[in-house]
Scaffold this motif. Structure first.
Motif, PDB file in Angstrom:
ATOM      1  N   TRP A  26      39.621  31.931  51.740  1.00  0.00           N
ATOM      2  CA  TRP A  26      39.243  31.231  50.489  1.00  0.00           C
ATOM      3  C   TRP A  26      38.378  32.099  49.580  1.00  0.00           C
ATOM      4  N   LYS A  27      37.948  33.235  50.078  1.00  0.00           N
ATOM      5  CA  LYS A  27      37.059  34.126  49.301  1.00  0.00           C
ATOM      6  C   LYS A  27      35.839  33.341  48.789  1.00  0.00           C
ATOM      7  N   MET A  28      35.313  33.678  47.611  1.00  0.00           N
ATOM      8  CA  MET A  28      34.109  32.982  47.125  1.00  0.00           C
ATOM      9  C   MET A  28      34.539  31.780  46.273  1.00  0.00           C
ATOM     10  N   TYR A 186      47.923  43.717  57.645  1.00  0.00           N
ATOM     11  CA  TYR A 186      48.338  44.785  56.734  1.00  0.00           C
ATOM     12  C   TYR A 186      48.323  44.207  55.325  1.00  0.00           C
ATOM     13  N   GLU A 187      47.373  44.677  54.535  1.00  0.00           N
ATOM     14  CA  GLU A 187      47.206  44.168  53.178  1.00  0.00           C
ATOM     15  C   GLU A 187      47.169  45.343  52.201  1.00  0.00           C
ATOM     16  N   PRO A 188      48.326  45.712  51.656  1.00  0.00           N
ATOM     17  CA  PRO A 188      48.280  46.774  50.645  1.00  0.00           C
ATOM     18  C   PRO A 188      47.402  46.318  49.484  1.00  0.00           C
ATOM     19  N   ILE A 192      47.195  42.647  46.662  1.00  0.00           N
ATOM     20  CA  ILE A 192      46.216  41.562  46.794  1.00  0.00           C
ATOM     21  C   ILE A 192      45.852  41.001  45.430  1.00  0.00           C
ATOM     22  N   GLY A 193      46.106  39.727  45.265  1.00  0.00           N
ATOM     23  CA  GLY A 193      45.726  39.029  44.034  1.00  0.00           C
ATOM     24  C   GLY A 193      46.480  39.502  42.806  1.00  0.00           C
ATOM     25  N   SER A 194      47.514  40.311  42.979  1.00  0.00           N
ATOM     26  CA  SER A 194      48.213  40.899  41.833  1.00  0.00           C
ATOM     27  C   SER A 194      49.435  40.094  41.426  1.00  0.00           C
ATOM     28  N   GLY A 232      48.950  39.661  50.893  1.00  0.00           N
ATOM     29  CA  GLY A 232      49.067  40.234  49.547  1.00  0.00           C
ATOM     30  C   GLY A 232      50.065  39.453  48.728  1.00  0.00           C
ATOM     31  N   SER A 233      49.521  38.538  47.887  1.00  0.00           N
ATOM     32  CA  SER A 233      50.355  37.735  46.981  1.00  0.00           C
ATOM     33  C   SER A 233      51.432  36.936  47.709  1.00  0.00           C
ATOM     34  N   VAL A 234      51.067  36.429  48.891  1.00  0.00           N
ATOM     35  CA  VAL A 234      52.009  35.539  49.589  1.00  0.00           C
ATOM     36  C   VAL A 234      52.021  34.193  48.875  1.00  0.00           C
TER      37      VAL A 234
HETATM   38  C1  PEP Z   1      43.578  38.232  50.534  1.00  0.00           C
HETATM   39  O1  PEP Z   1      42.567  37.951  49.930  1.00  0.00           O
HETATM   40  O2  PEP Z   1      43.507  38.669  51.678  1.00  0.00           O
HETATM   41  C2  PEP Z   1      44.858  38.063  49.855  1.00  0.00           C
HETATM   42  C3  PEP Z   1      45.933  38.457  50.472  1.00  0.00           C
HETATM   43  O3  PEP Z   1      44.831  37.503  48.613  1.00  0.00           O
HETATM   44  P1  PEP Z   1      46.104  36.977  47.785  1.00  0.00           P
HETATM   45  O4  PEP Z   1      46.956  36.167  48.729  1.00  0.00           O
HETATM   46  O5  PEP Z   1      45.522  36.139  46.695  1.00  0.00           O
HETATM   47  O6  PEP Z   1      46.841  38.164  47.296  1.00  0.00           O
END
Ligand code: PEP
Length: 269
Positions: A26-28, A186-188, A192-194, A232-234
């Motif tokens: 959930w991040k911040m 594995y999070e390129p 992420i968030g893109s 990553g942007s799932v």
């Molecule tokens: C993350 O914060 O680990 C992430 C994958 O974010 P998002 O799904 O929003 O790209």
């Protein structure tokens, strides 16, 4: 609504014997009241079969951990509690930090370590990440260790070497029986968030790079025991193609885990 039992466990994936883990970072975001409401809605919308398909963890901000712990225990909701970070020292003059033992006392099972936002915004080196991983494992919790390359590293064909260095730092001096408990994500960074996810083939490449780095130190059986998530942007439209890959043992989801509807559709993908 799904069965109310904390013994409700995910079944191993018949293709590889590993249990999938789908985690919401959930991040911040979300105060403790909003967090409670989200977990209630999520549990209401999940089916029994969803909990058999994958273990589900939620990673609220520290301020909501106690509230979510109580909710999960009181209502016997079979969602695992996760944290987003911790410090590697046990206690002391480290203003603003939270130790792994504090998290353990809250019933936390999974701790995200080395998320790229922590590496890039808060200067966490591979060495710091390794210390945190050991602190989490030492308290019998499971670290979700995030690794992945930036866009410029990808363009420079450095993906494999970046992943290897990140994994090496964590597993080199570790006992194999501890190493096999680790979950890697594995999070390129560029995904992420893109809104631009990796291709499933990229995710498989990343998972293979992680396992070959583990195998170098601890052998194939340990490498085949570690679980690897993709993150990553799932979203609900692309989750299935990642989960269909035998090398991918689940997902680490940021933005799309912030509503029960979106996270449920991902889990049910
Ligand atoms: C993350 O914060 O680990 C992430 C994958 O974010 P998002 O799904 O929003 O790209």
């Amino acid at each position: 609504m799904a069965a109310r039992s904390r013994d409700f466990v995910a079944k191993p994936n018949p293709r590889n014997g590993r249990c999938r883990l789908i985690s919401g970072n959930w991040k911040m975001n979300l105060n403790h009241l909003e967090a409670i409401s989200l977990v209630q809605k999520l549990h209401y919308s999940l089916r029994e079969s969803d909990y058999h398909f994958a273990e589900i963890s939620v990673h609220p901000p520290f301020t909501a951990l106690r509230s979510i712990q109580l909710l999960l225990e009181t209502d016997r909701i079979p969602i695992s509690l996760g944290a987003q970070n911790c410090y590697f020292e046990e206690s002391g003059a480290y203003t603003g930090e939270i130790s792994s033992s504090m998290l353990g006392k809250l019933g936390v099972k999974y701790v995200i370590v080395g998320h790229s936002e922590r590496r890039d915004l808060f200067g966490e080196s591979n060495e710091i990440v390794a210390k945190k991983v050991n602190a989490v494992l030492g308290l019998e919790m499971t670290p979700i260790v995030c690794v992945g390359e930036s866009m410029s590293q990808r363009e420079g064909a450095e993906t494999e070497s970046v992943i290897q260095a990140q994994v090496d730092a964590v597993v080199t001096a570790m006992r194999p029986e501890l190493c096999e408990q680790i979950v890697f994500a594995y999070e390129p960074k560029w995904a992420i968030g893109s809104g631009v996810p990796a291709e499933p083939a990229d995710a498989v490449f990343g998972a293979n790079a992680i396992r070959s780095a583990v195998a170098k130190h601890h052998g194939e059986p340990v490498a085949n025991s570690v679980r690897v998530q993709y993150g990553g942007s799932v979203n609900s439209a692309n989750a299935k193609e990642f989960l269909d890959q035998a090398e991918i043992d689940g997902l680490l989801v940021g933005g799309a885990s912030l509503t029960a509807e979106a996270f449920t559709t991902i889990i049910q993908a």
